[in-house]
Motif scaffolding. Sequence first.
Motif, PDB file in Angstrom:
ATOM      1  N   GLY A 208       2.121   1.064  13.429  1.00 46.78           N
ATOM      2  CA  GLY A 208       2.114   2.478  13.089  1.00 46.78           C
ATOM      3  C   GLY A 208       0.934   2.877  12.222  1.00 46.78           C
ATOM      4  N   GLU A 209       1.094   3.996  11.547  1.00 45.35           N
ATOM      5  CA  GLU A 209       0.009   4.636  10.800  1.00 45.35           C
ATOM      6  C   GLU A 209       0.503   5.028   9.423  1.00 45.35           C
ATOM      7  OE1 GLU A 209      -2.680   8.771  11.204  1.00 45.35           O
ATOM      8  OE2 GLU A 209      -1.232   8.200  12.741  1.00 45.35           O
ATOM      9  N   ALA A 210      -0.385   5.068   8.443  1.00 47.73           N
ATOM     10  CA  ALA A 210      -0.029   5.476   7.090  1.00 47.73           C
ATOM     11  C   ALA A 210       0.514   6.903   7.074  1.00 47.73           C
ATOM     12  CB  ALA A 210      -1.245   5.370   6.167  1.00 47.73           C
ATOM     13  N   LEU A 211       1.504   7.130   6.183  1.00 45.13           N
ATOM     14  CA  LEU A 211       2.112   8.451   5.953  1.00 45.13           C
ATOM     15  C   LEU A 211       2.767   9.055   7.193  1.00 45.13           C
ATOM     16  CD1 LEU A 211      -0.498  10.122   3.554  1.00 45.13           C
ATOM     17  CD2 LEU A 211       1.684   9.050   2.970  1.00 45.13           C
ATOM     18  N   ARG A 212       3.119   8.214   8.162  1.00 38.76           N
ATOM     19  CA  ARG A 212       3.804   8.690   9.373  1.00 38.76           C
ATOM     20  C   ARG A 212       4.884   7.684   9.744  1.00 38.76           C
ATOM     21  NH1 ARG A 212       1.154  12.269   8.046  1.00 38.76           N
ATOM     22  NH2 ARG A 212      -0.352  13.549   9.192  1.00 38.76           N
ATOM     23  N   PHE A 213       6.033   8.198  10.212  1.00 40.28           N
ATOM     24  CA  PHE A 213       7.039   7.331  10.807  1.00 40.28           C
ATOM     25  C   PHE A 213       6.725   7.190  12.288  1.00 40.28           C
ATOM     26  CE2 PHE A 213      10.591   8.258   7.546  1.00 40.28           C
ATOM     27  CZ  PHE A 213      10.234   7.146   6.805  1.00 40.28           C
ATOM     28  N   ASP A 214       6.764   5.973  12.759  1.00 42.72           N
ATOM     29  CA  ASP A 214       6.537   5.664  14.167  1.00 42.72           C
ATOM     30  C   ASP A 214       7.789   4.937  14.653  1.00 42.72           C
ATOM     31  OD1 ASP A 214       5.844   3.951  16.466  1.00 42.72           O
ATOM     32  OD2 ASP A 214       3.812   4.715  16.181  1.00 42.72           O
ATOM     33  N   GLU A 215       8.584   5.597  15.490  1.00 45.05           N
ATOM     34  CA  GLU A 215       9.880   5.043  15.890  1.00 45.05           C
ATOM     35  C   GLU A 215       9.730   3.706  16.594  1.00 45.05           C
ATOM     36  OE1 GLU A 215      13.987   4.666  16.277  1.00 45.05           O
ATOM     37  OE2 GLU A 215      12.759   5.950  14.993  1.00 45.05           O
ATOM     38  N   PHE A 216       8.726   3.594  17.461  1.00 43.46           N
ATOM     39  CA  PHE A 216       8.502   2.338  18.173  1.00 43.46           C
ATOM     40  C   PHE A 216       8.198   1.211  17.183  1.00 43.46           C
ATOM     41  CE2 PHE A 216       5.272  -0.314  20.627  1.00 43.46           C
ATOM     42  CZ  PHE A 216       6.236  -1.077  21.278  1.00 43.46           C
ATOM     43  N   ALA A 217       7.325   1.481  16.214  1.00 43.14           N
ATOM     44  CA  ALA A 217       6.957   0.468  15.229  1.00 43.14           C
ATOM     45  C   ALA A 217       8.133   0.121  14.317  1.00 43.14           C
ATOM     46  CB  ALA A 217       5.761   0.946  14.401  1.00 43.14           C
ATOM     47  N   VAL A 218       8.954   1.117  13.982  1.00 43.18           N
ATOM     48  CA  VAL A 218      10.115   0.869  13.128  1.00 43.18           C
ATOM     49  C   VAL A 218      11.123  -0.019  13.845  1.00 43.18           C
ATOM     50  CG1 VAL A 218      12.125   1.954  12.044  1.00 43.18           C
ATOM     51  CG2 VAL A 218       9.853   2.948  11.723  1.00 43.18           C
ATOM     52  N   ARG A 219      11.428   0.310  15.095  1.00 41.88           N
ATOM     53  CA  ARG A 219      12.389  -0.473  15.854  1.00 41.88           C
ATOM     54  C   ARG A 219      11.873  -1.895  16.111  1.00 41.88           C
ATOM     55  NH1 ARG A 219      16.282   2.865  18.493  1.00 41.88           N
ATOM     56  NH2 ARG A 219      16.443   1.495  20.299  1.00 41.88           N
TER      57      ARG A 219
ATOM     58  N   ARG B  30       2.501   9.069  -5.139  1.00 42.28           N
ATOM     59  CA  ARG B  30       1.276   9.862  -5.032  1.00 42.28           C
ATOM     60  C   ARG B  30       0.774   9.928  -3.588  1.00 42.28           C
ATOM     61  NH1 ARG B  30      -2.519   6.868  -7.163  1.00 42.28           N
ATOM     62  NH2 ARG B  30      -4.004   8.542  -7.551  1.00 42.28           N
ATOM     63  N   GLN B  31       1.526   9.295  -2.651  1.00 51.16           N
ATOM     64  CA  GLN B  31       1.131   9.232  -1.239  1.00 51.16           C
ATOM     65  C   GLN B  31      -0.267   8.622  -1.103  1.00 51.16           C
ATOM     66  OE1 GLN B  31       1.675  13.088   0.621  1.00 51.16           O
ATOM     67  NE2 GLN B  31       3.513  13.474  -0.600  1.00 51.16           N
ATOM     68  N   SER B  32      -0.503   7.586  -1.883  1.00 53.23           N
ATOM     69  CA  SER B  32      -1.819   6.960  -1.935  1.00 53.23           C
ATOM     70  C   SER B  32      -1.707   5.477  -1.623  1.00 53.23           C
ATOM     71  CB  SER B  32      -2.441   7.136  -3.321  1.00 53.23           C
ATOM     72  OG  SER B  32      -3.607   6.346  -3.469  1.00 53.23           O
ATOM     73  N   ARG B  33      -2.698   4.942  -0.953  1.00 55.15           N
ATOM     74  CA  ARG B  33      -2.768   3.509  -0.673  1.00 55.15           C
ATOM     75  C   ARG B  33      -2.891   2.702  -1.958  1.00 55.15           C
ATOM     76  NH1 ARG B  33      -4.589   0.324   3.679  1.00 55.15           N
ATOM     77  NH2 ARG B  33      -5.743  -1.558   3.110  1.00 55.15           N
TER      78      ARG B  33
ATOM     79  N   HIS C  59       0.881  -1.173   0.000  1.00 53.93           N
ATOM     80  CA  HIS C  59       0.000   0.000   0.000  1.00 53.93           C
ATOM     81  C   HIS C  59       0.915   1.219   0.000  1.00 53.93           C
ATOM     82  CE1 HIS C  59      -3.027  -2.880   1.954  1.00 53.93           C
ATOM     83  NE2 HIS C  59      -3.447  -2.632   0.728  1.00 53.93           N
ATOM     84  N   GLY C  60       0.787   2.063  -1.008  1.00 56.54           N
ATOM     85  CA  GLY C  60       1.776   3.102  -1.250  1.00 56.54           C
ATOM     86  C   GLY C  60       1.947   4.119  -0.149  1.00 56.54           C
ATOM     87  N   ASP C  61       0.950   4.263   0.729  1.00 57.14           N
ATOM     88  CA  ASP C  61       1.068   5.261   1.798  1.00 57.14           C
ATOM     89  C   ASP C  61       1.585   4.660   3.104  1.00 57.14           C
ATOM     90  OD1 ASP C  61      -1.177   3.774   2.423  1.00 57.14           O
ATOM     91  OD2 ASP C  61      -2.515   5.489   2.712  1.00 57.14           O
ATOM     92  N   GLU C  62       1.928   3.383   3.098  1.00 55.23           N
ATOM     93  CA  GLU C  62       2.411   2.727   4.313  1.00 55.23           C
ATOM     94  C   GLU C  62       3.939   2.746   4.296  1.00 55.23           C
ATOM     95  OE1 GLU C  62       0.487  -1.075   4.654  1.00 55.23           O
ATOM     96  OE2 GLU C  62      -1.509  -0.176   4.730  1.00 55.23           O
ATOM     97  N   ILE C  63       4.513   3.781   4.901  1.00 56.47           N
ATOM     98  CA  ILE C  63       5.937   4.060   4.708  1.00 56.47           C
ATOM     99  C   ILE C  63       6.833   3.590   5.851  1.00 56.47           C
ATOM    100  CG2 ILE C  63       5.397   6.033   3.239  1.00 56.47           C
ATOM    101  CD1 ILE C  63       6.055   7.887   5.556  1.00 56.47           C
ATOM    102  N   ASN C  64       6.281   3.126   6.964  1.00 57.06           N
ATOM    103  CA  ASN C  64       7.131   2.636   8.045  1.00 57.06           C
ATOM    104  C   ASN C  64       8.060   1.524   7.569  1.00 57.06           C
ATOM    105  OD1 ASN C  64       6.892   4.034  10.467  1.00 57.06           O
ATOM    106  ND2 ASN C  64       5.050   2.974  11.075  1.00 57.06           N
TER     107      ASN C  64
END
Length: 347
Positions: free
Chosen positions: A203-214, A96-99, A57-62
């Motif tokens: 985490g959430e779409a279009l946002r970096f979540d440090e906890f989820a990334v780690r 396009r920051q789109s799902r 999904h294109g907006d899921e950037i984590n």
Amino acid sequence: MTPAPFVIAGRCVQPGERARVDIPLPSLYTQTPVLMPVHVLQGRRPGPRLFVTASIHGDEINGVEIIRRLLLQKSLQRLSGTLLAVPVVNVYGYVRQSRYLPDRRDLNRSFPGSDKGSLAARLAATLIGEVVEGSTHGIDLHTGALHRENLPQIRVTLDADVRMPALANAFGTPVILEAEVRPGSLRAAAIERAIPLLLYEGGEALRFDEFAVRAGLRGILGVMRHLGMIRGHASRKTPEHKPVVARSSLWVRADRSGVLLSLTPLGACVKKGETLGIVTDPFRHSDEPVLAPASGIVIGRTNLPLVTEGEGIYHIARYGMLEATVERLEQYRDSLDPDDEESEEVL
């Protein structure tokens, strides 16, 4: 014993070599070329072939950041087997920051695809043919949808493959959710090919979540150690307990439209009948509490206060050993504290 060279998209990657292979996709209508980069790490010793995919999904950037950090790990210098890392599968949605794809199709409902079908089908077929086929294991990285946040969790069908429980435990998130396989998903295509695949959510779409990334990075490294692809041990801070599988989960839905004043954070332990939030009305004085229909842990929630009747606003996982799971979750959070420098990996 030296493994055979690995061939992808006509490129031959030799044992001990690390390469980025750009797989051509259908061009834009401006004739601008579109490429899907795949990082190929071919070990000097034989072993499993693991693919890790992100941004289906294109907006899921984590997942993009998780793979970037994964490729920096020193432990990969002594890799056994092959690692195929695809930071952005849905390149069209990503730019396009789109799902979705430009034709509004969901790529994760289009597998295994077809080279003569829609754009989604063609992209799905390319990923299956070049990356998935021939792999022994897979990890697919996801986040919640737009304005929806997920606690780090693994979603699997444990009885789909005898290897699944051990792989899910090796990933190490406190939350493992038994989840049905969606037709047309990458997970379904992998199961059809007898490839055990873990679906990671965090985490959430279009946002970096440090906890989820780690959490995602630690999980991938845990799986690779379990498979014998890399050596070494987990950080001393890594909890030694085994995750607990949620018996079931449910969405708490708004009984009326309005503005949600949330009182419950992600990861909270809630009891049946407890107030999770309040739906207010900005046009007249009328408040309605949102009550937990069951005890459990909040593993997902909406971050958008504007809600419509029937909309899912909290996702609760139910456990038989709720208190023990809460304790494990707290230990897990502490072990991923970014202010703690005690780690052997670049988290």
